[in-house]
Design a protein around this motif. Structure first.
Motif, PDB file in Angstrom:
ATOM      1  N   ASP A  19      82.069  -5.078  -2.611  1.00  0.00           N
ATOM      2  CA  ASP A  19      82.776  -5.959  -1.690  1.00  0.00           C
ATOM      3  C   ASP A  19      82.458  -5.629  -0.230  1.00  0.00           C
ATOM      4  N   THR A  20      82.328  -4.350   0.074  1.00  0.00           N
ATOM      5  CA  THR A  20      82.023  -3.939   1.445  1.00  0.00           C
ATOM      6  C   THR A  20      80.614  -4.349   1.853  1.00  0.00           C
ATOM      7  N   THR A  21      79.669  -4.207   0.939  1.00  0.00           N
ATOM      8  CA  THR A  21      78.262  -4.479   1.270  1.00  0.00           C
ATOM      9  C   THR A  21      77.804  -5.875   0.853  1.00  0.00           C
ATOM     10  N   GLU A  22      78.684  -6.585   0.165  1.00  0.00           N
ATOM     11  CA  GLU A  22      78.361  -7.916  -0.359  1.00  0.00           C
ATOM     12  C   GLU A  22      77.164  -7.889  -1.314  1.00  0.00           C
ATOM     13  N   ASP A  23      77.049  -6.787  -2.045  1.00  0.00           N
ATOM     14  CA  ASP A  23      76.022  -6.646  -3.078  1.00  0.00           C
ATOM     15  C   ASP A  23      76.729  -6.737  -4.426  1.00  0.00           C
ATOM     16  N   TRP A  24      76.857  -7.977  -4.928  1.00  0.00           N
ATOM     17  CA  TRP A  24      77.587  -8.230  -6.161  1.00  0.00           C
ATOM     18  C   TRP A  24      76.665  -8.460  -7.347  1.00  0.00           C
ATOM     19  N   GLN A  25      75.489  -7.861  -7.327  1.00  0.00           N
ATOM     20  CA  GLN A  25      74.554  -8.052  -8.436  1.00  0.00           C
ATOM     21  C   GLN A  25      75.218  -7.631  -9.756  1.00  0.00           C
ATOM     22  N   PHE A  26      74.989  -8.400 -10.800  1.00  0.00           N
ATOM     23  CA  PHE A  26      75.670  -8.169 -12.078  1.00  0.00           C
ATOM     24  C   PHE A  26      75.414  -6.776 -12.643  1.00  0.00           C
ATOM     25  N   ILE A  27      74.291  -6.157 -12.309  1.00  0.00           N
ATOM     26  CA  ILE A  27      74.005  -4.825 -12.879  1.00  0.00           C
ATOM     27  C   ILE A  27      75.037  -3.788 -12.459  1.00  0.00           C
ATOM     28  N   HIS A  28      75.801  -4.085 -11.393  1.00  0.00           N
ATOM     29  CA  HIS A  28      76.829  -3.162 -10.911  1.00  0.00           C
ATOM     30  C   HIS A  28      78.222  -3.515 -11.416  1.00  0.00           C
ATOM     31  N   LEU A  29      78.444  -4.792 -11.730  1.00  0.00           N
ATOM     32  CA  LEU A  29      79.813  -5.256 -11.939  1.00  0.00           C
ATOM     33  C   LEU A  29      80.112  -5.816 -13.324  1.00  0.00           C
ATOM     34  N   ASP A  30      79.109  -6.162 -14.081  1.00  0.00           N
ATOM     35  CA  ASP A  30      79.322  -6.800 -15.377  1.00  0.00           C
ATOM     36  C   ASP A  30      78.760  -5.900 -16.475  1.00  0.00           C
ATOM     37  N   GLU A  31      79.639  -5.100 -17.051  1.00  0.00           N
ATOM     38  CA  GLU A  31      79.237  -4.102 -18.055  1.00  0.00           C
ATOM     39  C   GLU A  31      78.514  -4.744 -19.236  1.00  0.00           C
ATOM     40  N   ALA A  32      79.070  -5.803 -19.775  1.00  0.00           N
ATOM     41  CA  ALA A  32      78.485  -6.438 -20.960  1.00  0.00           C
ATOM     42  C   ALA A  32      77.122  -7.049 -20.648  1.00  0.00           C
ATOM     43  N   ARG A  33      77.036  -7.762 -19.562  1.00  0.00           N
ATOM     44  CA  ARG A  33      75.755  -8.389 -19.214  1.00  0.00           C
ATOM     45  C   ARG A  33      74.699  -7.333 -18.883  1.00  0.00           C
ATOM     46  N   ALA A  34      75.103  -6.289 -18.163  1.00  0.00           N
ATOM     47  CA  ALA A  34      74.160  -5.221 -17.831  1.00  0.00           C
ATOM     48  C   ALA A  34      73.669  -4.518 -19.098  1.00  0.00           C
ATOM     49  N   ALA A  35      74.550  -4.355 -20.077  1.00  0.00           N
ATOM     50  CA  ALA A  35      74.148  -3.740 -21.345  1.00  0.00           C
ATOM     51  C   ALA A  35      73.167  -4.631 -22.090  1.00  0.00           C
ATOM     52  N   ALA A  36      73.379  -5.946 -22.031  1.00  0.00           N
ATOM     53  CA  ALA A  36      72.535  -6.885 -22.775  1.00  0.00           C
ATOM     54  C   ALA A  36      71.205  -7.182 -22.084  1.00  0.00           C
ATOM     55  N   GLU A  37      71.186  -7.167 -20.745  1.00  0.00           N
ATOM     56  CA  GLU A  37      70.025  -7.667 -20.019  1.00  0.00           C
ATOM     57  C   GLU A  37      69.236  -6.625 -19.231  1.00  0.00           C
ATOM     58  N   THR A  38      69.639  -5.366 -19.295  1.00  0.00           N
ATOM     59  CA  THR A  38      68.920  -4.328 -18.550  1.00  0.00           C
ATOM     60  C   THR A  38      68.625  -3.147 -19.462  1.00  0.00           C
ATOM     61  N   PRO A  39      67.731  -2.271 -19.048  1.00  0.00           N
ATOM     62  CA  PRO A  39      67.463  -1.062 -19.842  1.00  0.00           C
ATOM     63  C   PRO A  39      68.470   0.062 -19.577  1.00  0.00           C
ATOM     64  N   PHE A  40      69.500  -0.192 -18.750  1.00  0.00           N
ATOM     65  CA  PHE A  40      70.421   0.862 -18.340  1.00  0.00           C
ATOM     66  C   PHE A  40      71.534   1.134 -19.340  1.00  0.00           C
ATOM     67  N   GLY A  41      71.743   0.241 -20.308  1.00  0.00           N
ATOM     68  CA  GLY A  41      72.791   0.440 -21.301  1.00  0.00           C
ATOM     69  C   GLY A  41      74.175   0.061 -20.820  1.00  0.00           C
ATOM     70  N   GLY A  42      74.272  -0.486 -19.627  1.00  0.00           N
ATOM     71  CA  GLY A  42      75.556  -0.894 -19.052  1.00  0.00           C
ATOM     72  C   GLY A  42      75.438  -0.958 -17.547  1.00  0.00           C
ATOM     73  N   ALA A  43      76.570  -1.142 -16.899  1.00  0.00           N
ATOM     74  CA  ALA A  43      76.589  -1.274 -15.438  1.00  0.00           C
ATOM     75  C   ALA A  43      76.256   0.065 -14.767  1.00  0.00           C
ATOM     76  N   ILE A  44      75.583  -0.039 -13.635  1.00  0.00           N
ATOM     77  CA  ILE A  44      75.209   1.158 -12.858  1.00  0.00           C
ATOM     78  C   ILE A  44      75.755   1.041 -11.437  1.00  0.00           C
ATOM     79  N   ALA A  45      76.035   2.189 -10.852  1.00  0.00           N
ATOM     80  CA  ALA A  45      76.487   2.245  -9.460  1.00  0.00           C
ATOM     81  C   ALA A  45      75.319   1.892  -8.540  1.00  0.00           C
ATOM     82  N   HIS A  46      75.645   1.369  -7.393  1.00  0.00           N
ATOM     83  CA  HIS A  46      74.642   1.096  -6.370  1.00  0.00           C
ATOM     84  C   HIS A  46      73.991   2.415  -5.945  1.00  0.00           C
ATOM     85  N   GLY A  47      72.687   2.400  -5.767  1.00  0.00           N
ATOM     86  CA  GLY A  47      72.012   3.591  -5.255  1.00  0.00           C
ATOM     87  C   GLY A  47      72.542   3.991  -3.892  1.00  0.00           C
ATOM     88  N   PHE A  48      72.822   2.987  -3.052  1.00  0.00           N
ATOM     89  CA  PHE A  48      73.334   3.294  -1.714  1.00  0.00           C
ATOM     90  C   PHE A  48      74.763   3.833  -1.751  1.00  0.00           C
TER      91      PHE A  48
END
Length: 147
Positions: free
Chosen positions: A29-58
């Motif tokens: 919310d502070t950085t306006e970086d709402w990419q699903f890989i950070h906020l949507d656990e189910a979608r991040a698990a299904a669509e990324t190699p990370f196995g779920g949501a990940i924190a922003h590198g920054f």
């Protein structure tokens, strides 16, 4: 003496801190970086190699300030500090939302100037129970030198 004290500091670790969903959401919310890989656990698990949501590198990088407050000793003659920048930052591994991280700080060198000291830190952010760190950086902080 102050410069020698800083150069002689042993490697230090901060406390563990959890990068939970609330913290990740607040950062988004502070950085306006709402990419699903950070906020949507189910979608991040299904669509990324990370196995779920990940924190922003920054976000992980930003936690260095808080971590550094825990490891810099209260030395007589050392005043206020400012973030002077980085010579190098590498985001090595993603941090899963809910994971705990901590900083490992080692003094690489200390420069003296007129009224200030610049401490060059080798910093690693470790992920609890992970072989690889979240990030590795060379960070410079400047401290006011008290009279």
């Amino acid at each position: 003496m102050l410069v020698d004290d800083l150069r002689a500091l042993p490697e230090r670790h901060s406390d563990w801190v959890t990068l939970d969903a609330a913290r990740v959401r607040a950062f988004a919310d502070t950085t306006e970086d709402w990419q699903f890989i950070h906020l949507d656990e189910a979608r991040a698990a299904a669509e990324t190699p990370f196995g779920g949501a990940i924190a922003h590198g920054f976000l992980t990088l930003s936690m260095l300030s808080m971590m550094s407050y825990q490891i810099v000793p209260d030395l007589p003659g050392l005043g206020a500090s400012i973030n002077y920048g980085f010579d190098r930052i590498r985001f090595v591994s993603p941090v899963r939302v809910g994971a705990r991280v901590r900083g490992r700080f080692a003094v690489a060198s200390v420069d003296e100037g007129d009224g200030w000291l610049a401490v060059h830190w080798d910093v690693t952010v470790e992920i609890e129970n992970a072989e690889r760190p979240a990030l590795a950086a060379q960070w410079i902080t400047r401290f006011e030198r008290k009279s």
